[in-house]
Scaffold this motif. Sequence first.
Motif, PDB file in Angstrom:
ATOM      1  N   HIS A   1       0.824  -1.214   0.000  1.00  0.00           N
ATOM      2  CA  HIS A   1       0.000   0.000   0.000  1.00  0.00           C
ATOM      3  C   HIS A   1       0.855   1.261   0.000  1.00  0.00           C
ATOM      4  O   HIS A   1       0.499   2.276   0.594  1.00  0.00           O
TER       5      HIS A   1
ATOM      6  N   HIS B   1      -1.560   2.038  -5.722  1.00  0.00           N
ATOM      7  CA  HIS B   1      -0.717   1.292  -4.791  1.00  0.00           C
ATOM      8  C   HIS B   1      -0.069   0.085  -5.469  1.00  0.00           C
ATOM      9  O   HIS B   1      -0.611  -0.459  -6.430  1.00  0.00           O
TER      10      HIS B   1
ATOM     11  N   CYS C   1      -7.022   0.912  -5.535  1.00  0.00           N
ATOM     12  CA  CYS C   1      -6.623  -0.247  -4.728  1.00  0.00           C
ATOM     13  C   CYS C   1      -7.791  -0.693  -3.838  1.00  0.00           C
ATOM     14  O   CYS C   1      -8.693   0.103  -3.560  1.00  0.00           O
TER      15      CYS C   1
ATOM     16  N   CYS D   1      -7.876  -0.896  -0.830  1.00  0.00           N
ATOM     17  CA  CYS D   1      -7.899  -0.091   0.402  1.00  0.00           C
ATOM     18  C   CYS D   1      -8.533   1.278   0.173  1.00  0.00           C
ATOM     19  O   CYS D   1      -8.695   2.051   1.122  1.00  0.00           O
TER      20      CYS D   1
HETATM   21 ZN   LIG Z   1      -3.829   0.020  -1.126  1.00  0.00          ZN
END
Ligand SMILES: [Zn+2]
Length: 311
Positions: free
Chosen positions: A158, A175, A168, A170
Motif C-alpha cells: 500500500h 498502490h 486499490c 484499500c
Molecule cells: Zn492500497
Amino acid sequence: MKKGIVGIDVGGTNIKAAFVRGREIIRRINIPSHAQAGMDRSLQQIKLAIAPFKKKAACIGVGIAGIIDSGNGIVKFSPNLKGWNNVCLASMLRREFKLPVRVLNDVNAICLGEWKYGVARGYDNVFLFTLGTGVGGAAICEGRLLFGANGFAGEFGHTTITLKGPMCICGHRGHLERYAGAKYIVARAKRKMKKQRSRLADYDVLTPEIIARAAKQGDTVANEVFSEVGYYIGIGIANILALFDPDIVVISGGIARAGRVLFDPVRKTTRQMVLGAQHRHYKIVPAKLGDDAGILGAALFAQLTKKQALI
Ligand SMILES: [Zn+2]
C-alpha cells in the motif's frame, strides 16, 4: 522428553502448524481455517492445530495476517479472518494450553524465518515482501524487527507507485498491490490477450505462475506482463532502498519462483530509479524457505523475551 516450540501460520484458507526444534520441523499439521465462519469457529481451528503438540511444547508462536499488537498478543484486525477485531489471542491460548504465547503479523514471521534460517541469514538490514493475493512487507533494521508505532510497519503493498493509478482495495489509487497482486497480474495478461495471440489462451484459469512459465517459453504477452509488473515492483524497491538501505531485499511467495522473467526487470528498474546506485551494495533475491518461513519465524518469535523481541 525433549521440548520444542509450536509455530503456526494462520491463513485465510489454511492453518499450518508445526512442532519445531530450531530449524528442524519435527511434525506438521495442515487444517482448514474456516475463516469465513466467524471468530469462534476459526479460533477453534487454531486450538485444534495446536492440541497434538501441547504436551511437548515449551511455548507457542502464532503468525497471522493483519494489524497485530505483538506486545499484548492482540489481533486488532485481520483481513482474512471474519470477525477478528481486538481479539486477545495470546491470553485465550495461554488459558487453554497453560503455555507462553506470542502473536505476530504473518509477514513479520516470514521475515524472521528467512532472516534466521533462510536467504537473509547474517544480514542486519533486511526488507522482505510477499507476492501473492496481496503484497505484504516486513523490515529488519539494524538487527531488529520493525513494528512501527501502530504495528503497521512494512505495508509495502500500500505504498503509492503511480499518482493517478487504478483504485486499490484499500480505497487509494496507484498502490503497488494494484499492480503486483496475483489477480491484477492475471487481469493485465487478459487485457493483452484481447489484442495479441498468446499460448495463455489455452488455459481456462490463469495464475501468475502459469504466466511466468509461458514467459520463460518465449510467449510475448507473458513476457510483457512480467516486464511491466517487474517495472512497478522495481519502483517500489527503489523507494525501499532510499528509505531503509537494506543489504538484501527478499521476494517471497509463489511468484518469486518465476526466476529471471521477474527478477531481470525488477533489478533493472531498481538500478535505474534508486539514488546513488553505484555506491550501494544490495541484492534482490527470492526467498528460500517457502511455507516453512512463517512457521519457523513464529516459533522463533515465541522464544524471544520481550526485551529481545523489542515489543
Ligand atoms: Zn492500497
